[in-house]
Design a protein around this motif. Structure first.
Motif, PDB file in Angstrom:
ATOM      1  N   HIS A   1      63.717 -47.097  67.038  1.00 39.65           N
ATOM      2  CA  HIS A   1      64.452 -47.703  68.270  1.00 39.65           C
ATOM      3  C   HIS A   1      64.456 -46.815  69.559  1.00 39.65           C
ATOM      4  CE1 HIS A   1      66.658 -49.215  64.614  1.00 39.65           C
ATOM      5  NE2 HIS A   1      67.693 -50.573  65.850  1.00 39.65           N
ATOM      6  N   LEU A   2      63.638 -45.885  69.425  1.00 42.05           N
ATOM      7  CA  LEU A   2      63.431 -44.772  70.207  1.00 42.05           C
ATOM      8  C   LEU A   2      62.301 -45.153  71.067  1.00 42.05           C
ATOM      9  CD1 LEU A   2      65.059 -42.979  72.381  1.00 42.05           C
ATOM     10  CD2 LEU A   2      63.806 -40.768  70.675  1.00 42.05           C
ATOM     11  N   ALA A   3      61.678 -45.166  69.854  1.00 40.84           N
ATOM     12  CA  ALA A   3      60.079 -45.613  71.128  1.00 40.84           C
ATOM     13  C   ALA A   3      60.589 -47.030  71.433  1.00 40.84           C
ATOM     14  CB  ALA A   3      59.310 -46.086  69.777  1.00 40.84           C
ATOM     15  N   MET A   4      60.980 -47.589  70.897  1.00 34.52           N
ATOM     16  CA  MET A   4      61.188 -49.285  71.809  1.00 34.52           C
ATOM     17  C   MET A   4      61.856 -48.619  72.982  1.00 34.52           C
ATOM     18  SD  MET A   4      61.928 -52.015  68.547  1.00 34.52           S
ATOM     19  CE  MET A   4      61.686 -53.401  70.288  1.00 34.52           C
ATOM     20  N   ALA A   5      62.633 -48.407  73.029  1.00 39.77           N
ATOM     21  CA  ALA A   5      63.261 -48.021  74.057  1.00 39.77           C
ATOM     22  C   ALA A   5      63.022 -46.897  74.770  1.00 39.77           C
ATOM     23  CB  ALA A   5      64.905 -47.189  73.766  1.00 39.77           C
ATOM     24  N   TYR A   6      61.811 -46.642  74.715  1.00 35.89           N
ATOM     25  CA  TYR A   6      60.586 -45.911  75.207  1.00 35.89           C
ATOM     26  C   TYR A   6      59.703 -46.348  76.253  1.00 35.89           C
ATOM     27  CZ  TYR A   6      57.132 -42.011  76.856  1.00 35.89           C
ATOM     28  OH  TYR A   6      56.279 -41.726  77.757  1.00 35.89           O
ATOM     29  N   ALA A   7      59.616 -47.386  75.143  1.00 37.76           N
ATOM     30  CA  ALA A   7      58.741 -48.473  75.952  1.00 37.76           C
ATOM     31  C   ALA A   7      59.226 -49.292  77.504  1.00 37.76           C
ATOM     32  CB  ALA A   7      57.820 -49.077  74.864  1.00 37.76           C
ATOM     33  N   GLU A   8      60.280 -49.642  76.299  1.00 37.51           N
ATOM     34  CA  GLU A   8      60.890 -50.756  77.506  1.00 37.51           C
ATOM     35  C   GLU A   8      61.447 -49.447  78.630  1.00 37.51           C
ATOM     36  OE1 GLU A   8      64.778 -52.289  75.420  1.00 37.51           O
ATOM     37  OE2 GLU A   8      62.750 -53.083  74.121  1.00 37.51           O
TER      38      GLU A   8
ATOM     39  N   VAL B   1      60.800 -51.372  82.489  1.00 39.36           N
ATOM     40  CA  VAL B   1      61.284 -51.318  83.621  1.00 39.36           C
ATOM     41  C   VAL B   1      60.996 -50.643  84.893  1.00 39.36           C
ATOM     42  CG1 VAL B   1      63.809 -51.242  84.946  1.00 39.36           C
ATOM     43  CG2 VAL B   1      63.307 -52.206  82.075  1.00 39.36           C
ATOM     44  N   GLY B   2      60.297 -49.521  84.844  1.00 37.38           N
ATOM     45  CA  GLY B   2      60.553 -48.478  85.949  1.00 37.38           C
ATOM     46  C   GLY B   2      59.026 -49.010  86.653  1.00 37.38           C
ATOM     47  N   LEU B   3      58.051 -49.742  85.277  1.00 33.47           N
ATOM     48  CA  LEU B   3      57.306 -50.611  86.696  1.00 33.47           C
ATOM     49  C   LEU B   3      57.600 -51.528  87.616  1.00 33.47           C
ATOM     50  CD1 LEU B   3      53.285 -50.433  86.545  1.00 33.47           C
ATOM     51  CD2 LEU B   3      53.741 -52.225  85.164  1.00 33.47           C
ATOM     52  N   THR B   4      58.600 -52.319  86.519  1.00 33.17           N
ATOM     53  CA  THR B   4      58.895 -52.965  87.300  1.00 33.17           C
ATOM     54  C   THR B   4      59.092 -53.320  88.831  1.00 33.17           C
ATOM     55  OG1 THR B   4      59.017 -54.980  85.662  1.00 33.17           O
ATOM     56  CG2 THR B   4      60.171 -55.200  87.428  1.00 33.17           C
ATOM     57  N   ARG B   5      60.004 -51.856  88.661  1.00 35.28           N
ATOM     58  CA  ARG B   5      61.344 -51.481  90.071  1.00 35.28           C
ATOM     59  C   ARG B   5      60.235 -51.010  91.365  1.00 35.28           C
ATOM     60  NH1 ARG B   5      66.355 -48.370  86.545  1.00 35.28           N
ATOM     61  NH2 ARG B   5      67.319 -49.911  86.311  1.00 35.28           N
ATOM     62  N   ASP B   6      58.575 -50.233  90.546  1.00 33.54           N
ATOM     63  CA  ASP B   6      58.294 -49.736  91.207  1.00 33.54           C
ATOM     64  C   ASP B   6      57.274 -50.241  91.851  1.00 33.54           C
ATOM     65  OD1 ASP B   6      59.099 -47.132  90.412  1.00 33.54           O
ATOM     66  OD2 ASP B   6      56.978 -46.822  88.949  1.00 33.54           O
ATOM     67  N   THR B   7      57.126 -51.917  91.814  1.00 29.65           N
ATOM     68  CA  THR B   7      55.988 -53.032  92.392  1.00 29.65           C
ATOM     69  C   THR B   7      57.761 -53.662  92.968  1.00 29.65           C
ATOM     70  OG1 THR B   7      55.244 -53.847  89.798  1.00 29.65           O
ATOM     71  CG2 THR B   7      55.209 -54.821  91.617  1.00 29.65           C
ATOM     72  N   MET B   8      58.230 -53.602  93.183  1.00 28.30           N
ATOM     73  CA  MET B   8      59.390 -54.773  93.741  1.00 28.30           C
ATOM     74  C   MET B   8      59.605 -53.502  95.201  1.00 28.30           C
ATOM     75  SD  MET B   8      62.559 -55.741  91.571  1.00 28.30           S
ATOM     76  CE  MET B   8      63.186 -56.188  92.182  1.00 28.30           C
TER      77      MET B   8
ATOM     78  N   GLU C   1      58.836 -38.070  81.457  1.00 26.48           N
ATOM     79  CA  GLU C   1      60.397 -36.761  81.158  1.00 26.48           C
ATOM     80  C   GLU C   1      61.193 -38.416  81.604  1.00 26.48           C
ATOM     81  OE1 GLU C   1      60.659 -33.803  83.579  1.00 26.48           O
ATOM     82  OE2 GLU C   1      58.856 -32.183  82.269  1.00 26.48           O
ATOM     83  N   GLU C   2      61.105 -38.936  82.938  1.00 24.87           N
ATOM     84  CA  GLU C   2      62.030 -40.074  83.160  1.00 24.87           C
ATOM     85  C   GLU C   2      62.205 -41.575  81.845  1.00 24.87           C
ATOM     86  OE1 GLU C   2      63.781 -40.124  86.042  1.00 24.87           O
ATOM     87  OE2 GLU C   2      63.116 -37.039  86.617  1.00 24.87           O
ATOM     88  N   LYS C   3      60.788 -41.347  81.946  1.00 21.83           N
ATOM     89  CA  LYS C   3      60.716 -42.528  80.937  1.00 21.83           C
ATOM     90  C   LYS C   3      61.574 -41.796  79.265  1.00 21.83           C
ATOM     91  CE  LYS C   3      57.665 -44.895  79.297  1.00 21.83           C
ATOM     92  NZ  LYS C   3      55.939 -45.027  79.134  1.00 21.83           N
TER      93      LYS C   3
ATOM     94  N   VAL D   1      56.742 -37.313  72.212  1.00 22.88           N
ATOM     95  CA  VAL D   1      56.850 -38.408  73.517  1.00 22.88           C
ATOM     96  C   VAL D   1      56.365 -37.943  74.820  1.00 22.88           C
ATOM     97  CG1 VAL D   1      57.400 -40.310  71.754  1.00 22.88           C
ATOM     98  CG2 VAL D   1      58.713 -39.109  73.845  1.00 22.88           C
ATOM     99  N   ALA D   2      57.188 -36.553  75.432  1.00 23.29           N
ATOM    100  CA  ALA D   2      57.517 -36.261  76.245  1.00 23.29           C
ATOM    101  C   ALA D   2      56.380 -35.315  76.670  1.00 23.29           C
ATOM    102  CB  ALA D   2      58.858 -34.845  76.810  1.00 23.29           C
ATOM    103  N   THR D   3      55.254 -35.263  75.391  1.00 22.23           N
ATOM    104  CA  THR D   3      54.720 -33.979  75.832  1.00 22.23           C
ATOM    105  C   THR D   3      53.041 -35.260  76.151  1.00 22.23           C
ATOM    106  OG1 THR D   3      55.189 -32.738  74.679  1.00 22.23           O
ATOM    107  CG2 THR D   3      53.069 -32.322  75.374  1.00 22.23           C
ATOM    108  N   VAL D   4      53.159 -35.917  75.177  1.00 22.34           N
ATOM    109  CA  VAL D   4      51.562 -36.666  75.055  1.00 22.34           C
ATOM    110  C   VAL D   4      52.414 -37.907  74.963  1.00 22.34           C
ATOM    111  CG1 VAL D   4      50.955 -34.888  73.370  1.00 22.34           C
ATOM    112  CG2 VAL D   4      51.958 -37.004  72.971  1.00 22.34           C
ATOM    113  N   GLY D   5      53.250 -39.094  75.947  1.00 19.77           N
ATOM    114  CA  GLY D   5      53.415 -40.523  75.783  1.00 19.77           C
ATOM    115  C   GLY D   5      52.566 -40.836  76.674  1.00 19.77           C
TER     116      GLY D   5
END
Length: 241
Positions: free
Chosen positions: A99-106, A110-117, A174-176, A236-240
């Motif tokens: 559950h946490l891994a999927m939230a991290y990937a999503e 979302v962050g990539l989409t916001r940066d592009t916009m 860290e933000e993700k 994931v905060a270190t090697v993600g």
């Protein structure tokens, strides 16, 4: 010659128990590696990241090792009940991790989409600004361009000297992770609480099998929850990605 040999039958229940114990023992040895491979495939398919998958597998392995050590520490003999409990460990340990891994990937998507916009909006504003100032004379335009280019070079040089690519990657991870924890931590906490509380009712049973299964599920839930929010988050905060 008319006397027939007597027929002999085994009427002891021990023979049935031996067959059941042999089947469960075989399952206990086969199910962990099969479940581990299935967990790896499911996590990678859900996240698309080999690093996040590796972090989840390390977390699951630590949870299983801790639970096996706890079984030995409390003095449980490796019998039928314990073999049944072992088959539950990996399946119960992956629940919170994935559950946490999927939230991290999503969160990354979302962050990539916001940066592009945001970049598109900035490009549009720059284009409109250039079009609005097109009536200025050539000397003023060249001066502004030269000044802007010089200031931009200084700014880029200062930014390059003050921040390295590794710092940017760490900040992005860290933000993700913060976004993933904000969105999924309440859900994971609720799921772990309901599972632990409901299975804790088995601890008051008189049947030893139910008591041991309940204790195993409750302990595994606590271990999996703590390792997911602690170890997996740190990994994931270190090697993600």
């Amino acid at each position: 010659s008319d006397i027939k040999p007597p027929l002999v039958f085994q009427a002891c229940d021990v023979w049935n128990r031996l067959g059941v114990e042999e089947s469960i023992r075989h399952t206990a040895w086969v199910s962990p590696p099969v479940s581990f491979v299935a967990a790896a495939v499911i996590t990678f398919g859900a996240t698309g990241s080999a690093r996040v998958t590796a972090a989840a597998l390390v977390t699951i392995a630590c949870a299983v090792v801790l639970m096996l050590a706890a079984l030995v520490a409390v003095g449980w003999q490796f019998g039928v009940v314990e073999e049944l409990c072992v088959t539950l460990l990996i399946g119960a340990s992956i629940d919170y991790c994935i559950h946490l891994a999927m939230a991290y990937a999503e969160a990354g998507a979302v962050g990539l989409t916001r940066d592009t916009m945001s970049n598109c909006a900035e490009d549009t504003n720059d284009t409109q600004g250039i079009g609005g100032n097109g009536t200025q004379d050539a000397h003023d335009t060249q001066g502004i361009r030269g000044y802007s280019q010089g200031a931009g070079d200084v700014t880029h040089s200062q930014a390059a000297s003050s921040a390295s690519p590794s710092d940017g990657s760490r900040t992005r991870r860290e933000e993700k992770l913060k976004s993933a924890l904000t969105n999924s931590a309440p859900t994971i906490t609720g799921a772990a609480t309901t599972t632990a509380v409901s299975c804790a009712m088995l601890l008051f049973c008189e049947v030893e099998v139910l008591v041991k299964i309940g204790a195993t599920i409750v302990a595994n839930t606590v271990v999996g929850y703590v390792l997911t929010l602690g170890l997996f988050s740190a990994l994931v905060a270190t090697v993600g990605d």
